[in-house]
Design a protein around this motif. Structure first.
Motif, PDB file in Angstrom:
ATOM      1  N   CYS A  10      89.078   2.420  22.706  1.00  0.00           N
ATOM      2  CA  CYS A  10      88.635   3.814  22.869  1.00  0.00           C
ATOM      3  C   CYS A  10      87.391   4.085  22.013  1.00  0.00           C
ATOM      4  O   CYS A  10      87.321   3.674  20.852  1.00  0.00           O
ATOM      5  CB  CYS A  10      89.783   4.744  22.457  1.00  0.00           C
ATOM      6  N   ARG A  11      86.422   4.770  22.601  1.00  0.00           N
ATOM      7  CA  ARG A  11      85.184   5.077  21.862  1.00  0.00           C
ATOM      8  C   ARG A  11      84.967   6.591  21.731  1.00  0.00           C
ATOM      9  O   ARG A  11      83.854   7.061  21.524  1.00  0.00           O
ATOM     10  CB  ARG A  11      83.976   4.425  22.553  1.00  0.00           C
ATOM     11  N   LYS A  12      86.068   7.347  21.874  1.00  0.00           N
ATOM     12  CA  LYS A  12      86.005   8.795  21.680  1.00  0.00           C
ATOM     13  C   LYS A  12      86.703   9.159  20.374  1.00  0.00           C
ATOM     14  O   LYS A  12      87.820   8.674  20.110  1.00  0.00           O
ATOM     15  CB  LYS A  12      86.701   9.530  22.822  1.00  0.00           C
ATOM     16  N   CYS A  57      94.209  13.949  20.614  1.00  0.00           N
ATOM     17  CA  CYS A  57      94.178  12.564  20.126  1.00  0.00           C
ATOM     18  C   CYS A  57      95.594  11.979  20.105  1.00  0.00           C
ATOM     19  O   CYS A  57      96.519  12.629  19.616  1.00  0.00           O
ATOM     20  CB  CYS A  57      93.608  12.510  18.711  1.00  0.00           C
ATOM     21  N   ARG A  59      91.869   9.476  22.628  1.00  0.00           N
ATOM     22  CA  ARG A  59      90.856   9.824  21.639  1.00  0.00           C
ATOM     23  C   ARG A  59      91.429   9.500  20.256  1.00  0.00           C
ATOM     24  O   ARG A  59      92.635   9.690  20.036  1.00  0.00           O
ATOM     25  CB  ARG A  59      90.499  11.326  21.748  1.00  0.00           C
ATOM     26  N   GLY A  74      78.108   3.871  19.040  1.00  0.00           N
ATOM     27  CA  GLY A  74      78.627   3.965  20.406  1.00  0.00           C
ATOM     28  C   GLY A  74      79.804   4.906  20.547  1.00  0.00           C
ATOM     29  O   GLY A  74      80.494   4.891  21.577  1.00  0.00           O
ATOM     30  N   TYR A  75      80.063   5.717  19.554  1.00  0.00           N
ATOM     31  CA  TYR A  75      81.184   6.656  19.631  1.00  0.00           C
ATOM     32  C   TYR A  75      80.723   8.034  20.101  1.00  0.00           C
ATOM     33  O   TYR A  75      79.659   8.516  19.695  1.00  0.00           O
ATOM     34  CB  TYR A  75      81.871   6.790  18.271  1.00  0.00           C
ATOM     35  N   ASP A  76      81.540   8.630  20.939  1.00  0.00           N
ATOM     36  CA  ASP A  76      81.396  10.043  21.288  1.00  0.00           C
ATOM     37  C   ASP A  76      82.201  10.828  20.255  1.00  0.00           C
ATOM     38  O   ASP A  76      83.428  10.677  20.181  1.00  0.00           O
ATOM     39  CB  ASP A  76      81.955  10.268  22.707  1.00  0.00           C
ATOM     40  N   VAL A  77      81.518  11.631  19.430  1.00  0.00           N
ATOM     41  CA  VAL A  77      82.192  12.279  18.299  1.00  0.00           C
ATOM     42  C   VAL A  77      82.239  13.788  18.474  1.00  0.00           C
ATOM     43  O   VAL A  77      81.194  14.440  18.598  1.00  0.00           O
ATOM     44  CB  VAL A  77      81.479  11.941  16.964  1.00  0.00           C
ATOM     45  N   GLN A  78      83.457  14.331  18.475  1.00  0.00           N
ATOM     46  CA  GLN A  78      83.640  15.777  18.339  1.00  0.00           C
ATOM     47  C   GLN A  78      84.045  16.053  16.906  1.00  0.00           C
ATOM     48  O   GLN A  78      84.753  15.257  16.294  1.00  0.00           O
ATOM     49  CB  GLN A  78      84.750  16.276  19.269  1.00  0.00           C
ATOM     50  N   ARG A 116      79.076  12.415  12.018  1.00  0.00           N
ATOM     51  CA  ARG A 116      78.671  12.223  13.403  1.00  0.00           C
ATOM     52  C   ARG A 116      77.367  11.426  13.495  1.00  0.00           C
ATOM     53  O   ARG A 116      77.236  10.503  14.299  1.00  0.00           O
ATOM     54  CB  ARG A 116      78.515  13.575  14.100  1.00  0.00           C
ATOM     55  N   GLU A 167      77.874   8.009  15.636  1.00  0.00           N
ATOM     56  CA  GLU A 167      77.426   8.015  17.035  1.00  0.00           C
ATOM     57  C   GLU A 167      76.556   6.808  17.397  1.00  0.00           C
ATOM     58  O   GLU A 167      76.711   6.253  18.491  1.00  0.00           O
ATOM     59  CB  GLU A 167      76.726   9.343  17.358  1.00  0.00           C
TER      60      GLU A 167
END
Lengths: 316, 316
Positions: free
Chosen positions: A154-156, A194, A131, A178-182, A171, A175
């Motif tokens: 990586c897309r996280k 990460c 990540r 194509g990203y997964d965002v926390q 975010r 997003e």
């Protein structure tokens, strides 16, 4: 004939330029001693407080020399206008003619800073990035991700910021790419999940603590570019297997390496310069458990490379 | 919003500006310590030989700060293009915004240099000028006469140059303005008939000899702006009743005063600064038989004054 270009025109060509490779070539030329960069010119104003910096230089044998001006007027926040702006001037190294005025409003400085992060990740990031952690949910936090995209698959993402609103906007912007965002408001959340960490804040207190960092992590420490700013605990630099800077002379005066050497936990002899790391496979990451760190303070060769590329693309 | 102006636009407003008075105000501010001027930035190139100079500064409390770039590439003569060019950048001192890019191709530097000669003549030239002597039949030799015109009512000129062709062109350009022009290839002809002498050559050997200079003469020594160049015999400075410079710190490093002090015939304590002369009648010419000299090396406050005046006129 001098060509003047505004930000809209500059933006229209940026995506067609392989800036990361150009910045990489610039760092190599710099570390090989082929870049002439006189001391930064500085003008300080007091009413209201403000400053202008003039960076300039050239690569020996190149077609161009470049002068960049950047201003910082921090009370502009009260006026609702940007605190900084700037421009780049591209001259012929053969005749001294002013070829182009790039009215980039400092955007090219943001871009070249992001590209430097991507270059460092290319040679220092772990093979498998679980990540990407980003400290700083502003413009540079977005640009770093944009320039990392072709380098790191990586897309996280986990992003840290100072307000929920800022994090929500980040975010929402990222997003769709194509990203997964926390998102988190707790700085200590990032290192635990990460193993590629990017710091782009103006912090004066370390955000990354040694206790939280895992082996195999790479950190791009981009935000600290003065003797005062610091984003990474100096013990992380002491512990790291590889510490790289964009410019060794600058790292003796500012940034994370300056902090760690003045704290007595790092010797500047242990530090590598990015241009040498790029040119020598043996200086790059060698295994999945090495802790590595890149400390950027920004060098004029980045301005030279981005401005000439933009000028050539616009002229074409 | 940054406004960019080219030379044609700049020229269109120049004749409506009382530049001599603005330059005068600039010199006074400078001598009173109200001008901030950091050291000149310098970039030197080698293939071909070339250089760029960056001058910048501001008047305390003013609305603007200014950055000027000038280039010199002397092998351009082989290419049939100008050996020097430049531009001026006008910023807001309140917000750091880039207000204007003046693509003046160094013309404003020529203009402000000529205006400085006129300022000096206003306070130091003899009441009755018999004939104006000009060393140097180029651009600056023409501009000095143009800016002297409202200050000195004499319309007789003797010009010295290095070729008859150059002198013929000078005469053809200047006679239509109402001047009676004599031309000479012998440098020693000028002081015998002229009591206001203007030197604007890049000479490395004195053109004005002590034996030829008459009491009551004023000399504007404009051409020497390096430690090497010299247009006036240092004994003239030793003999002069009043020696004035635009900047005392600069005169310790370059120009005629530097030549005379390093030759041991002049003490820098005897030298006055133009801004102080303007502000104090007692420091100006007091009689018709005083020998006076003004040595100009050029200060950034002149660039500040000319660029802001041009910007304001163009914006109007």
């Amino acid at each position: 004939m001098t060509q003047t270009y505004n930000l809209e025109q500059i933006n229209s060509v940026l995506d067609d330029i392989d800036l990361t490779t150009l910045i990489e070539e610039g760092f190599v030329a710099y570390s090989q001693g082929n870049v002439v960069v006189p001391p930064v010119g500085e003008l300080v104003m007091h009413d209201p407080p403000g400053e202008a910096h003039i960076k300039y230089g050239y690569i020996t044998g190149d077609d161009y020399f470049v002068i960049k001006v950047a201003t910082g007027f921090y009370e502009n926040v009260n006026l609702g206008i940007p605190t900084g702006t700037g421009l780049m001037l591209v001259f012929s190294q053969k005749t001294g003619e002013l070829l182009s005025v790039l009215l980039d409003e400092s955007h090219l400085t943001n871009i070249r800073t992001a590209a430097a992060g991507a270059v460092a990740a290319r040679y220092l990031a772990p093979k498998h990035v679980e990540r990407i952690g980003i400290y700083g949910a502003g413009v540079q936090g977005r640009l770093q991700l944009k320039y990392l995209r072709p380098i790191v698959d990586c897309r996280k993402v986990m992003v840290w910021g100072i307000s929920q609103e800022e994090l929500d906007r980040y975010r929402a912007d990222v997003e769709p790419l194509g990203y997964d965002v926390q998102a988190t408001l707790d700085a200590r959340d990032i290192p635990s999940s990460c193993n590629l960490i990017v710091c782009v804040t103006p912090s004066y207190e370390p955000l990354v603590q040694l206790e939280d960092v895992r082996p195999g992590t790479h950190i791009n420490a981009i935000g600290s570019d003065t003797p005062e700013k610091q984003e990474v605990d100096s013990r992380v630099l002491a512990q790291a297997d590889i510490v790289v800077v964009d410019s060794i002379p600058q790292s003796e005066l500012r940034g994370e390496v300056f902090k760690a050497t003045t704290a007595g936990v790092l010797n500047v002899d242990e530090v590598l310069e990015l241009g040498n790391v790029i040119a020598d496979k043996d200086l790059q990451r060698q295994s999945d458990d090495q802790l590595t760190l890149f400390d950027s303070t920004g060098v004029a060769v980045q301005d030279i490379q981005v401005s000439k590329a933009v000028y050539e693309a616009l002229r074409a």
